[in-house]
Design an enzyme around this catalytic site. Structure first.
Site, PDB file in Angstrom:
ATOM      1  N   ASP A 336       0.553  -0.814   0.348  1.00  0.00           N
ATOM      2  CA  ASP A 336       0.018   0.185  -0.211  1.00  0.00           C
ATOM      3  C   ASP A 336       0.997   1.666  -0.131  1.00  0.00           C
ATOM      4  O   ASP A 336       1.938   1.778   0.775  1.00  0.00           O
ATOM      5  CB  ASP A 336      -0.763   0.192   1.082  1.00  0.00           C
ATOM      6  CG  ASP A 336      -1.388   0.698   1.445  1.00  0.00           C
ATOM      7  OD1 ASP A 336      -2.682   0.988   0.191  1.00  0.00           O
ATOM      8  OD2 ASP A 336      -1.899   2.230   2.154  1.00  0.00           O
ATOM      9  N   GLU A 366       1.355   0.213  -4.973  1.00  0.00           N
ATOM     10  CA  GLU A 366       0.894   1.533  -5.618  1.00  0.00           C
ATOM     11  C   GLU A 366       2.133   2.602  -5.865  1.00  0.00           C
ATOM     12  O   GLU A 366       2.576   2.719  -4.285  1.00  0.00           O
ATOM     13  CB  GLU A 366      -0.049   2.245  -4.612  1.00  0.00           C
ATOM     14  CG  GLU A 366      -1.634   1.311  -4.442  1.00  0.00           C
ATOM     15  CD  GLU A 366      -2.258   1.830  -3.405  1.00  0.00           C
ATOM     16  OE1 GLU A 366      -3.554   2.851  -4.419  1.00  0.00           O
ATOM     17  OE2 GLU A 366      -1.858   2.290  -2.227  1.00  0.00           O
TER      18      GLU A 366
END
Length: 688
Positions: A336, A366
């Protein structure tokens, strides 16, 4: 705060249990005194499900050992007991803290628990093996939330919302369609990417299954509490520390038994809070990044960032992923907000996991932040070059669908001028930010933002027709019952049930993910796309509960041709290495552009690309509202059609004998020329 330079390299922090003794090690270099507090029970919970008072335990002083580590050896079998660390700091403050390296915890993570990990292994765990995977190029990722998977009240799951729901086989709808884990096997995905399944903070585990309780029962889980412990609300009894361990492993075993690997979504960039998090009470100021003015950095958007570039923070992250890979047989990690994790940490993570756990472990994340960060070496697009991990390709995502939450359009949703960007994504973005296609995770939607069906409806101006409610933070903006609003919506009003594949919305959705599944790189689809899943227009459903988020399994029966199309595309991809090229040279040699413009992208994978059994493959994406004609090379054997506007797969559906293909409106087509002679074409005609 004094500068902390002590570094401990051992991989035995936390509690190391055996029946003869338990050894406790805590890295707390700045502490004046550390005491182990042992308890017989989990403590007294208040109305919010928290244990505030940790006095009254058996307290034993720990020895300051070496490299900032405090040490205690306790003889005897402590399984079933709980513990905390009582930490006294030089300024006189005293804090009770759970173990940052906890392997088990009480309900809501109130206290660390001592468990015999082997005793909680499910039967057959020692024989569990990772499904074979030659390399990351073979991956087809499926992003899924544990509770969403089985929360549908009409689906027949015994363990709704739990890890154990993945162990339930043989479930069928009223028409005999497989649902649950059998559905995943039938679909053909190689990896289930689970939204956070470590212990997170904002769901009261003691009330998660109580319909009368007022506390939060649902969250995506991006609010870490104990990084190395499974989440208790997904266990059948969160008050038994070992049970969540066993049931998590049962889930992994079940998926492995179906040939599906397991990816964990991990959040090593921030914690839910600082003061109530797992680190600040132990080593104040060390684990969190600060800006030039000394304020907590907030590149995460939630008020803090973990200082991953510091040696013992980096070590914690590396120890954590290695623990999940070894103890729980996890096969991959999605990071994340990876932009907030320094690139060296990610590089070291990949190297260690591939070297020590499994060469085919997949790591991706990400490549952005949620705000400005003082971190120097942010892991953004381009930083992954030649380091063995992949990043989400938002350039490709935007080119295909447009913006994430609004009416902005892309290639598949009616936009203009995006053909070149789509073709770049098809080529694995090797002309953009990647050196090889395996550095790109291709997708159009995930849990964040509008899901695919709702996005397509939005671009078509059909939100009002679908009667989407206005939802914010899990509630209706203007008040009322969210459940009733969902029941009164009509997300599939635009579909003629007798002609599902003729619906413009269906066509655009299939075109979007059809591009993803036939491009170079690693494809990822959001759970339920193959069932035309809706979230009723909620673009941020992280706490909207089952009413919005549960996968409606009745949609498989209702939209079976859509599922079959997805299954066929996945089978096509997995059967043909031409769609799974691994290098820039392969793409430059074997991928030839046939057309790029006027709402059409067409290309050929030629000359047995990747060692494929098919000599040449032509892929055409037609985003026009009318059919197009594409000139194709002459073939002595003719071109066979594997994918058309209604069916997809690995077998011939039709045969084109001339040098022009007619591609219907808003559809894709895949044609192939096999290695055989004209007799094979004749045999094909004879079987028609």
């Amino acid at each position: 705060m004094r500068e902390i330079t002590e570094y401990y390299g051992g991989r035995d922090l936390g509690c190391t249990y055996s029946k003869a003794e338990s050894v406790f090690k805590l890295w707390a270099p700045g502490a004046a005194k550390v005491t182990l507090a042992l308890y017989e029970d989990a403590g007294c919970y208040n109305a919010d499900g928290q244990v505030i008072d940790h006095a009254g335990g058996l307290e034993i002083g720990m020895k300051k050992w070496k490299d900032g580590v405090w040490f205690l050896r306790f003889s005897g079998d402590l399984a079933g007991r709980y513990y905390m660390y009582k930490i006294e700091h030089p300024d006189g403050t005293v804090r009770y803290a759970a173990d940052p390296y906890s392997k088990a915890v009480s309900a809501n993570g109130a206290r660390s628990a001592i468990v015999d990990m082997e005793a909680w292994n499910p039967p057959g765990w020692e024989a569990d093996r990772r499904p074979p995977l030659a390399g990351c190029e073979d991956a087809v990722l499926y992003e899924l939330h544990v509770r969403d998977f089985s929360a549908d009240p009409g689906a027949g799951f015994q363990h709704k919302g739990k890890f154990k729901a993945f162990t339930e086989t043989g479930l069928r709808d009223k028409d005999g369609n497989a649902i649950g884990i059998d559905h995943l096997e039938e679909l053909g995905v190689t990896h289930v990417h689970l939204l956070p399944v470590f212990d997170f903070q904002t769901v009261n585990e003691l009330q998660a299954d109580d319909p009368g309780a007022s506390g939060p029962k649902y969250n995506w889980g991006y609010d870490p509490q104990h990084f190395n412990v499974p989440e208790g609300s997904y266990a059948t009894d969160p008050t038994v520390p070992g049970l969540r361990i066993r049931e998590f492993k049962e889930m992994v075993m079940a998926l492995h038994g179906k040939g599906i690997r397991v990816v964990m979504d991990v959040v090593y960039n921030h914690t839910y809070s600082v003061e109530d998090g797992p680190f600040e009470a132990v080593v104040p100021g060390y684990f969190y990044r600060r800006d030039a003015e000394g304020r907590l950095a907030n590149g995460s958007g939630v008020g803090n960032e973990l200082a991953t570039e510091r040696p013992m923070v980096r070590k914690f992250i590396l120890d954590s992923v290695r623990y999940w890979a070894d103890e729980y047989h996890i096969d991959g990690f999605r990071l994340d907000l990876m932009g907030l994790i320094d690139t060296d940490t990610v590089r070291l993570m990949v190297e260690e996991l591939r070297r020590e756990a499994d060469p085919a472990i997949i790591v991706y994340g990400e490549p952005w932040t949620g705000g400005e960060s003082p971190l120097g070496r942010q892991t953004l697009k381009g930083s992954q070059r030649n380091l063995g991990f992949a990043v989400f390709n938002d350039h490709f995502r935007g080119a295909i669908k447009g913006d994430s939450d609004g009416e902005g359009k892309g290639f598949a949703t009616g936009g203009t001028g995006t053909e070149a960007a789509v073709l770049e994504g098809v080529r694995g973005s090797i002309g953009d930010f990647a050196d090889v296609p395996l550095e790109s995770v291709n997708y159009v939607t995930v849990h964040d933002n509008l899901n695919l069906w709702d996005k397509v409806l939005t671009t078509q101006g059909l939100r009002d027709e679908a009667k989407f409610p206005d939802i914010r933070n899990g509630e209706l903006v203007h008040g009322g019952s969210l459940h009733e609003a969902v029941e009164n919506s009509e997300p599939y009003r635009s579909i003629d049930g007798e002609n599902i594949m003729k619906s413009e919305t269906v066509k655009r959705a299939l075109l979007a993910n059809g591009i993803v599944l036939t491009s170079q790189g690693i494809p990822l689809i959001h759970a339920g796309d193959e069932l035309l899943r809706t979230k009723y227009g909620d673009h941020n459903s992280y706490r909207s509960g089952d009413a919005v988020n549960a996968i409606r399994w009745e949609n498989k029966r209702r939209f079976r041709p859509v599922f079959d199309y997805y299954r066929g595309l996945i089978d096509l991809r997995r059967s043909h290495p031409a769609f799974r090229l691994t290098s820039r040279d392969q793409i430059d040699t074997h991928l030839e552009t046939l057309r790029c413009g006027e709402h059409v992208v067409a290309f050929m994978l030629k000359d047995f690309a990747g060692g494929d059994a098919w000599k040449n493959i032509i892929v055409v994406y037609n985003a026009n509202n009318h059919e197009i004609k594409l000139d194709i090379p002459f073939s002595k054997t003719g071109w066979k059609v594997a994918v058309n506007e209604e069916r997809a797969g690995n077998e011939a559906l039709d045969w084109i004998r001339d040098e022009q293909a007619v591609v219907p409106a808003l559809s894709m087509m895949v044609l192939f020329e096999d290695a055989g002679g004209i007799s094979q074409a004749h045999r094909f005609l004879l079987t028609r």
